[in-house]
Write a protein that holds these residues in place. Sequence first.
Motif, PDB file in Angstrom:
ATOM      1  N   TYR A   1      45.093  32.990  37.339  1.00  0.00           N
ATOM      2  CA  TYR A   1      44.432  34.030  38.114  1.00  0.00           C
ATOM      3  C   TYR A   1      44.373  33.714  39.604  1.00  0.00           C
ATOM      4  CZ  TYR A   1      43.211  36.657  33.993  1.00  0.00           C
ATOM      5  OH  TYR A   1      43.280  37.423  32.858  1.00  0.00           O
TER       6      TYR A   1
ATOM      7  N   MET B   1      41.820  42.313  28.748  1.00  0.00           N
ATOM      8  CA  MET B   1      40.592  42.761  29.398  1.00  0.00           C
ATOM      9  C   MET B   1      40.704  42.623  30.914  1.00  0.00           C
ATOM     10  SD  MET B   1      36.669  41.728  28.617  1.00  0.00           S
ATOM     11  CE  MET B   1      36.770  42.448  27.004  1.00  0.00           C
ATOM     12  N   TYR B   2      41.299  41.517  31.365  1.00  0.00           N
ATOM     13  CA  TYR B   2      41.475  41.244  32.788  1.00  0.00           C
ATOM     14  C   TYR B   2      42.947  40.900  33.033  1.00  0.00           C
ATOM     15  CZ  TYR B   2      36.436  40.665  32.471  1.00  0.00           C
ATOM     16  OH  TYR B   2      35.108  40.860  32.227  1.00  0.00           O
TER      17      TYR B   2
ATOM     18  N   SER C   1      49.745  41.899  30.919  1.00  0.00           N
ATOM     19  CA  SER C   1      49.006  41.344  29.786  1.00  0.00           C
ATOM     20  C   SER C   1      50.001  40.732  28.817  1.00  0.00           C
ATOM     21  CB  SER C   1      48.206  42.438  29.081  1.00  0.00           C
ATOM     22  OG  SER C   1      47.309  43.042  29.972  1.00  0.00           O
TER      23      SER C   1
ATOM     24  N   MET D   1      46.389  39.775  34.522  1.00  0.00           N
ATOM     25  CA  MET D   1      46.626  38.764  35.552  1.00  0.00           C
ATOM     26  C   MET D   1      47.825  39.151  36.405  1.00  0.00           C
ATOM     27  SD  MET D   1      48.154  35.594  33.430  1.00  0.00           S
ATOM     28  CE  MET D   1      49.899  35.426  33.348  1.00  0.00           C
TER      29      MET D   1
ATOM     30  N   TRP E   1      42.915  37.241  26.676  1.00  0.00           N
ATOM     31  CA  TRP E   1      41.968  37.629  27.725  1.00  0.00           C
ATOM     32  C   TRP E   1      42.624  38.511  28.781  1.00  0.00           C
ATOM     33  CZ3 TRP E   1      43.625  32.710  26.662  1.00  0.00           C
ATOM     34  CH2 TRP E   1      44.516  32.159  27.560  1.00  0.00           C
ATOM     35  N   THR E   2      43.959  38.514  28.855  1.00  0.00           N
ATOM     36  CA  THR E   2      44.634  39.332  29.859  1.00  0.00           C
ATOM     37  C   THR E   2      44.603  40.817  29.514  1.00  0.00           C
ATOM     38  OG1 THR E   2      46.808  39.025  28.827  1.00  0.00           O
ATOM     39  CG2 THR E   2      46.161  37.463  30.548  1.00  0.00           C
TER      40      THR E   2
ATOM     41  N   TYR F   1      50.443  43.643  37.742  1.00  0.00           N
ATOM     42  CA  TYR F   1      49.582  42.932  36.808  1.00  0.00           C
ATOM     43  C   TYR F   1      50.130  43.115  35.405  1.00  0.00           C
ATOM     44  CZ  TYR F   1      46.219  42.592  40.594  1.00  0.00           C
ATOM     45  OH  TYR F   1      45.613  42.306  41.779  1.00  0.00           O
TER      46      TYR F   1
END
Length: 173
Positions: free
Chosen positions: A52, A84-85, A75, A87, A81-82, A73
């Motif tokens: 990140y 949800m957020y 996933s 990278m 976790w990518t 960005y």
Amino acid sequence: MIWHLIAALFAGLGTAGIGLLLRFISAKRLPRWIVPALGGLGMLGYQVYYEYSWLSFKQQQLPDSAEVVDVEYGSMLWRPWTYMYPMPVAFEVIDRDHLSATEADGERMVEFFLYRFEKQVADRVTHQAYLMHCDAREWVPLVGNERQPDASALHEIGADTPLYQALCETPRA
């Protein structure tokens, strides 16, 4: 890449040491598996931090004249976790010091290089020369040593895109 492996190992050793300290403080009431579990969490935590912070680290290495015009960005299934957020996996940059703006028949044209940085096992950088026709909001790659426009790869661009704004919304000299 070797430095990131070494950093991950030291992060794992440090958090495993914290696990040992916690076992010692609790008079060995904590289970033995806490030491390798914390070591693994430390290495995973470092890897997530590195993924990140890659974008900001690479941007700090760019010259002051560089301007980021797009960030991509992504996933990945093996990094849950990518979802949800997401990278950063790639970004595109123009160099303001190497723009070549010209007027042809009262219409503004800007020749520029677009640099693309991709996060892979070894970071990958590619570049391509382009010509932006600001009034028609079209851009085309320039190919060959003579930098001839490739009309078959003509693209339209929206006036609200950061690339168009960075190249065409600047005041005319």
